[in-house]
Design a protein around this motif. Structure first.
Motif, PDB file in Angstrom:
ATOM      1  N   LYS A   1     -10.978   6.540   1.611  1.00 43.30           N
ATOM      2  CA  LYS A   1     -11.241   7.898   2.093  1.00 43.30           C
ATOM      3  C   LYS A   1     -11.542   8.843   0.932  1.00 43.30           C
ATOM      4  CE  LYS A   1      -8.514   7.626   6.354  1.00 43.30           C
ATOM      5  NZ  LYS A   1      -7.275   8.062   7.051  1.00 43.30           N
TER       6      LYS A   1
ATOM      7  N   LYS B   1     -22.047   4.685   5.088  1.00 44.92           N
ATOM      8  CA  LYS B   1     -22.025   4.130   6.440  1.00 44.92           C
ATOM      9  C   LYS B   1     -21.079   2.945   6.509  1.00 44.92           C
ATOM     10  CE  LYS B   1     -24.993   2.049   9.980  1.00 44.92           C
ATOM     11  NZ  LYS B   1     -26.360   1.570  10.307  1.00 44.92           N
TER      12      LYS B   1
ATOM     13  N   ASN C   1      -7.022   2.192   2.788  1.00 43.79           N
ATOM     14  CA  ASN C   1      -7.836   3.254   3.369  1.00 43.79           C
ATOM     15  C   ASN C   1      -7.704   4.601   2.660  1.00 43.79           C
ATOM     16  OD1 ASN C   1      -8.909   1.515   5.182  1.00 43.79           O
ATOM     17  ND2 ASN C   1      -7.965   2.401   7.008  1.00 43.79           N
TER      18      ASN C   1
ATOM     19  N   PRO D   1      -8.328   0.961  10.936  1.00 46.57           N
ATOM     20  CA  PRO D   1      -7.682   2.238  10.594  1.00 46.57           C
ATOM     21  C   PRO D   1      -6.339   2.100   9.886  1.00 46.57           C
ATOM     22  CG  PRO D   1      -7.474   1.778  12.939  1.00 46.57           C
ATOM     23  CD  PRO D   1      -8.421   0.757  12.395  1.00 46.57           C
TER      24      PRO D   1
ATOM     25  N   ALA E   1     -17.467   4.201   6.403  1.00 48.20           N
ATOM     26  CA  ALA E   1     -17.082   4.826   7.673  1.00 48.20           C
ATOM     27  C   ALA E   1     -16.832   3.757   8.741  1.00 48.20           C
ATOM     28  CB  ALA E   1     -18.179   5.787   8.129  1.00 48.20           C
ATOM     29  N   GLU E   2     -17.656   2.723   8.766  1.00 50.45           N
ATOM     30  CA  GLU E   2     -17.477   1.638   9.733  1.00 50.45           C
ATOM     31  C   GLU E   2     -16.168   0.895   9.484  1.00 50.45           C
ATOM     32  OE1 GLU E   2     -21.015  -0.628   9.209  1.00 50.45           O
ATOM     33  OE2 GLU E   2     -22.204   0.602  10.608  1.00 50.45           O
ATOM     34  N   HIS E   3     -15.836   0.685   8.209  1.00 52.15           N
ATOM     35  CA  HIS E   3     -14.562   0.021   7.881  1.00 52.15           C
ATOM     36  C   HIS E   3     -13.390   0.862   8.367  1.00 52.15           C
ATOM     37  CE1 HIS E   3     -11.180  -1.627   5.637  1.00 52.15           C
ATOM     38  NE2 HIS E   3     -10.932  -0.390   5.271  1.00 52.15           N
ATOM     39  N   LEU E   4     -13.404   2.159   8.077  1.00 52.54           N
ATOM     40  CA  LEU E   4     -12.293   3.033   8.462  1.00 52.54           C
ATOM     41  C   LEU E   4     -12.103   3.077   9.970  1.00 52.54           C
ATOM     42  CD1 LEU E   4     -12.978   5.969   5.985  1.00 52.54           C
ATOM     43  CD2 LEU E   4     -11.074   4.343   5.877  1.00 52.54           C
ATOM     44  N   GLU E   5     -13.195   2.996  10.703  1.00 49.05           N
ATOM     45  CA  GLU E   5     -13.111   3.013  12.169  1.00 49.05           C
ATOM     46  C   GLU E   5     -12.565   1.687  12.708  1.00 49.05           C
ATOM     47  OE1 GLU E   5     -15.966   3.744  16.104  1.00 49.05           O
ATOM     48  OE2 GLU E   5     -16.818   3.819  14.083  1.00 49.05           O
ATOM     49  N   LYS E   6     -13.013   0.585  12.125  1.00 56.60           N
ATOM     50  CA  LYS E   6     -12.614  -0.728  12.630  1.00 56.60           C
ATOM     51  C   LYS E   6     -11.220  -1.130  12.188  1.00 56.60           C
ATOM     52  CE  LYS E   6     -14.438  -5.397  13.283  1.00 56.60           C
ATOM     53  NZ  LYS E   6     -15.593  -6.292  13.029  1.00 56.60           N
TER      54      LYS E   6
END
Length: 318
Positions: A170, A151, A166, A161, A154-159
């Motif tokens: 990933k 979680k 990354n 990008p 995923a939050e890092h990748l969304e905030k």
């Protein structure tokens, strides 16, 4: 007579540099000192003759960095670049410990400070967030902590990008997600071992099983073997088994090592190293990786390194 073009260009460059120096603020000048000290640590130009010479260089360079950073913060305590400097300082903490250089208390929670700082720039926050994901000490390999880490990633990748880290995050996230089904559904693993033994995890249901992804050429893997052997001898009669997945490509070297070190558990070998089917199936990119399967055949622990004995004892008691 007009000056030659090279001389004119040199004079112009000198004048421009002088103007820039005159325009630079005192804070900018101090930041340049911080940047230069950081450069000396990350890209040394000196050729070291031995380990002691290297240690002295880095100890001196860390001291120079600390002095420049402290001067910046002392004279310009609200300069937002201090967060970038603090983040870099925190990244030197492991090296400081190895060198015997004191770790400043405030740098230990640098990531939390930066992510909560209203004046930290986005690039610094992005780097801090990425490091928090990659260095998450709360992810102990258990099912609950793995879900929490996924979680967080995923939050890092969304905030963030565009974070340079990354691609690695990933890959780590994809690898973690590959194991998710095995935490709620028994892991299916069957093979013929190096010595001809047939291995089937289904037949080991009711026991705690360590799956050790390793290789004879992997120093940290070999360092773990005495701990694995100790746990094996202590708990085998109580329901503990070990299954090894070797990433060796030299069969002879593996057979010799197993024989000389009296490793009694079965070894999977296909000679393909990290390109083997099991590595791809389970998302194994680096070793050592040590999994523990509980009595129900479920993946209960993906990070048993350094705590095999205590984790086995806990799972046997369930």
């Amino acid at each position: 007579m007009k000056p030659a073009l090279p001389l004119f260009a040199a004079l112009l460059l000198s004048l421009t540099s002088s103007l820039h120096a005159a325009d630079a603020s005192p804070a900018d000048a101090l930041w340049e000192k911080v940047s230069a000290a950081r450069q000396a640590l990350t890209s040394p130009t000196k050729q070291f003759q031995n380990k002691e010479e290297a240690k002295e260089y880095y100890k001196t360079s860390i001291a120079a960095y600390d002095a420049a950073y402290s001067e910046l913060v002392e004279k310009f305590p609200t300069d937002p670049r201090r967060w970038s400097a603090l983040l870099f300082e925190s990244q030197t903490n492991s090296s400081r410990e190895e060198l015997g250089v004191p770790v400043r208390e405030g740098s230990k929670d640098a990531i939390t400070q930066i992510l909560n700082a209203p004046d930290a720039d986005n690039r610094t926050k992005s780097e801090a967030s990425a490091l928090r994901v990659m260095q998450d000490e709360t992810n102990d390999g258990s099912t609950a902590s793995a879900a929490a880490w996924e979680k967080l990633a995923a939050e890092h990748l969304e905030k963030y990008p565009l974070s340079p880290r990354n691609a690695m995050i990933k890959r780590l996230l994809a690898s973690s997600q590959l194991t998710t089904p095995y935490r709620t559904k028994p892991l299916d693993l069957k093979f013929t071992a190096l010595d001809g033994r047939e291995v089937d995890l289904e037949t080991l249901r009711g026991k705690v099983v360590l799956i050790d992804f390793w290789a004879t050429w992997c120093g940290p893997c070999v360092e773990e073997l005495p701990h694995v052997t100790k746990a094996y001898e202590k708990y085998r009669d109580k329901g503990f088994e070990v299954v090894a997945i070797s990433l060796d490509q030299d069969r002879g070297a593996l057979e010799t090592f197993v024989r000389q070190n009296n490793l009694k558990w079965p070894q999977h070998y296909d000679g393909k190293g990290g390109d083997g089917e099991l590595c791809k199936r389970f998302g194994i990119e680096m070793i050592p990786v040590m999994w523990l399967i509980n009595k129900q055949g479920l993946l209960a622990q993906t990070n048993a390194r350094g705590k095999v004995e205590s984790e086995v004892e806990r799972l046997l008691a369930e």
